[in-house]
Design a protein around this motif. Structure first.
Motif, short mmCIF file in Angstrom:
data_model
loop_
_atom_site.label_atom_id
_atom_site.label_comp_id
_atom_site.label_asym_id
_atom_site.label_seq_id
_atom_site.Cartn_x
_atom_site.Cartn_y
_atom_site.Cartn_z
N ARG A 31 18.56 -10.13 24.15
CA ARG A 31 17.60 -9.41 23.30
C ARG A 31 18.43 -8.73 22.21
O ARG A 31 19.07 -7.71 22.43
N ILE A 32 18.43 -9.33 21.03
CA ILE A 32 19.36 -8.95 19.98
C ILE A 32 18.63 -8.26 18.83
O ILE A 32 17.62 -8.78 18.33
N GLU A 33 19.16 -7.11 18.42
CA GLU A 33 18.64 -6.45 17.23
C GLU A 33 19.38 -7.00 16.01
O GLU A 33 20.59 -6.84 15.88
N ALA A 34 18.63 -7.66 15.16
CA ALA A 34 19.22 -8.31 13.98
C ALA A 34 18.86 -7.54 12.73
O ALA A 34 17.84 -6.83 12.66
N LYS A 35 19.71 -7.68 11.72
CA LYS A 35 19.43 -7.08 10.42
C LYS A 35 18.40 -7.93 9.69
O LYS A 35 18.54 -9.15 9.58
N TRP A 36 17.36 -7.29 9.19
CA TRP A 36 16.31 -8.00 8.47
C TRP A 36 16.44 -7.76 6.98
O TRP A 36 16.53 -6.63 6.52
N THR A 37 16.46 -8.87 6.22
CA THR A 37 16.48 -8.81 4.76
C THR A 37 15.29 -9.58 4.23
O THR A 37 15.18 -10.79 4.44
N ALA A 38 14.38 -8.86 3.59
CA ALA A 38 13.19 -9.51 3.04
C ALA A 38 13.53 -10.23 1.75
O ALA A 38 14.39 -9.79 0.98
N PHE A 39 12.86 -11.36 1.51
CA PHE A 39 13.01 -12.09 0.25
C PHE A 39 11.88 -11.70 -0.70
O PHE A 39 10.71 -11.71 -0.33
N GLU A 40 12.25 -11.32 -1.90
CA GLU A 40 11.27 -10.97 -2.92
C GLU A 40 11.49 -11.82 -4.16
O GLU A 40 12.46 -11.61 -4.88
N PRO A 41 10.64 -12.81 -4.40
CA PRO A 41 9.48 -13.19 -3.59
C PRO A 41 9.89 -14.05 -2.40
O PRO A 41 11.06 -14.42 -2.28
N ALA A 42 8.92 -14.37 -1.54
CA ALA A 42 9.18 -15.25 -0.40
C ALA A 42 9.63 -16.63 -0.89
O ALA A 42 9.22 -17.09 -1.95
N ARG A 43 10.49 -17.26 -0.09
CA ARG A 43 10.98 -18.58 -0.44
C ARG A 43 10.18 -19.65 0.29
O ARG A 43 9.33 -19.36 1.14
N THR A 44 10.49 -20.91 -0.01
CA THR A 44 9.81 -22.04 0.63
C THR A 44 10.85 -22.91 1.33
O THR A 44 11.95 -23.14 0.81
N LEU A 45 10.49 -23.37 2.53
CA LEU A 45 11.38 -24.22 3.32
C LEU A 45 10.59 -25.45 3.75
O LEU A 45 9.46 -25.34 4.22
N ASP A 46 11.17 -26.64 3.57
CA ASP A 46 10.52 -27.88 4.00
C ASP A 46 10.89 -28.16 5.45
O ASP A 46 12.07 -28.28 5.79
N LEU A 47 9.87 -28.27 6.29
CA LEU A 47 10.07 -28.56 7.70
C LEU A 47 9.74 -30.02 7.97
O LEU A 47 8.70 -30.53 7.54
N VAL A 48 10.62 -30.69 8.71
CA VAL A 48 10.38 -32.08 9.10
C VAL A 48 9.72 -32.08 10.47
O VAL A 48 10.22 -31.44 11.41
N THR A 49 8.60 -32.78 10.60
CA THR A 49 7.89 -32.82 11.88
C THR A 49 8.38 -33.99 12.72
O THR A 49 9.11 -34.87 12.24
N THR A 50 7.94 -34.02 13.97
CA THR A 50 8.37 -35.07 14.89
C THR A 50 7.79 -36.44 14.53
O THR A 50 8.24 -37.45 15.08
N ASN A 51 6.79 -36.48 13.65
CA ASN A 51 6.32 -37.80 13.20
C ASN A 51 6.83 -38.15 11.80
O ASN A 51 6.34 -39.08 11.16
N GLY A 52 7.80 -37.35 11.31
CA GLY A 52 8.47 -37.68 10.06
C GLY A 52 7.84 -37.14 8.80
O GLY A 52 8.34 -37.39 7.70
#
Length: 317
Positions: free
Chosen positions: A189-210
């Motif tokens: 159970r780890i306390e991590a440093k949080w850094t918000a992105f302003e503005p939010a970014r976009t990440l492309d996720l690859v699904t299991t069906n490609g």
């Protein structure tokens, strides 16, 4: 990462102090004993909270509408497809009438289903005379076509349509006997440093069906472990929602599911976010091969073994 052993030491210290020191009404409390008692109590409360979380998760998996009730799936191309349990159909489902009807997926617009006259199908508890089918991306969807307790419906990932079939009496659901997991270790159970992105970014996720699914990334969680700095990127549907981490590590494909594990975290307040890897869970596709899931992005593939959370589900396929 030996915090479990430290719990045992703390408990042993409390028992030794209780057995060897007579009660002294006027004596000041021993600082080490107080600290040990507090640590043991805190750890026991934490262990109980993780166990409760695990029981609630397994209760959801036992639900007839949970991930284990899927018994059929496939992709659907543009065109006309006969649907039914007989082998002469284009889409062969694992139950119900021999011929359910005809599914039409146009190049543009909503898919339409025309049931066979004698199929006896229902939608929302009423006889189904045919019409457009909503997917999970449409408000009020997906449209479930029922044959008794079993149901057929459409999903969409990107521009790709797929069909799903649920059976509340599925063999996987009946065989479910819990999910194996690593021993709970409060050190994960780890306390991590949080850094918000302003503005939010976009990440492309690859699904299991490609397919590729763009996702909103509101910030990053940063922590240090064994002298190394690590950064994880969560996705979040809307601001204020919980954070969703899709992670892989050096247990992936060995002790844990290869595609990813999921970790859900409350939205951070301030510059700290708690990553409780004891709650890292198998994605639905690790529990049932008829489900499509996002896989861990390269940014979230950690060069360490996270020996916490759920292990590979034995019936994964």
């Amino acid at each position: 990462m030996k915090h479990v052993r430290l719990i045992a030491v703390s408990v042993s210290a409390v028992l030794a102090l209780a057995g060897c020191k007579p009660a002294q009404e006027s004596a000041a409390p021993d600082a080490d004993a107080v600290a040990a008692t507090h640590a043991a109590g805190t750890d026991q409360a934490y262990l109980a909270s993780v166990e409760q979380w695990r029981q609630e998760r397994e209760a959801r998996l036992r639900d007839p509408d949970g991930w284990l009730s899927f018994t059929g799936s496939g992709q659907v191309a543009v065109g006309t497809h006969r649907v039914g349990s007989a082998n002469d159909n284009d889409i062969v489902v694992p139950g119900g009438p021999a011929h359910w009807g005809v599914l039409t997926v146009p190049a543009e617009g909503a898919p339409v289903f025309q049931p066979a006259a004698d199929a006896g199908l229902q939608v929302d508890g009423k006889p189904f005379a045919g019409g457009p089918l909503l997917t999970q991306l449409d408000e009020g969807g997906p449209t479930g076509i029922h044959s008794g307790a079993q149901r057929f419906y459409l999903v969409r990932t990107g521009e790709v349509y797929g069909w799903r079939y649920r059976d509340p009496e599925s063999p996987a659901l009946k065989a479910f006997d819990g999910v194996p997991h690593f021993p709970v270790d409060p050190a994960w159970r780890i306390e991590a440093k949080w850094t918000a992105f302003e503005p939010a970014r976009t990440l492309d996720l690859v699904t299991t069906n490609g397919t590729i699914e763009p996702a909103r990334v509101p910030g990053q969680a940063e922590f240090e472990l064994e002298g190394q700095r690590h950064v994880l990127l969560p996705v979040q549907e809307e601001e204020g929602d919980e954070l969703f981490f899709i992670i892989a590590d050096r247990t992936s494909g060995r002790e844990t599911y290869g595609g990813a594990r999921f970790l859900y975290v409350p939205a951070p307040e301030g510059d700290t976010v708690v990553l409780d890897f004891n709650r890292a869970q198998n994605p639905p596709c690790a529990l049932n091969g008829h489900v499509v899931c996002p896989t861990a992005p390269p940014e979230n593939r950690l060069p360490l073994r996270i020996t916490a959370g759920e292990k590979t589900y034995p019936l994964a396929h």
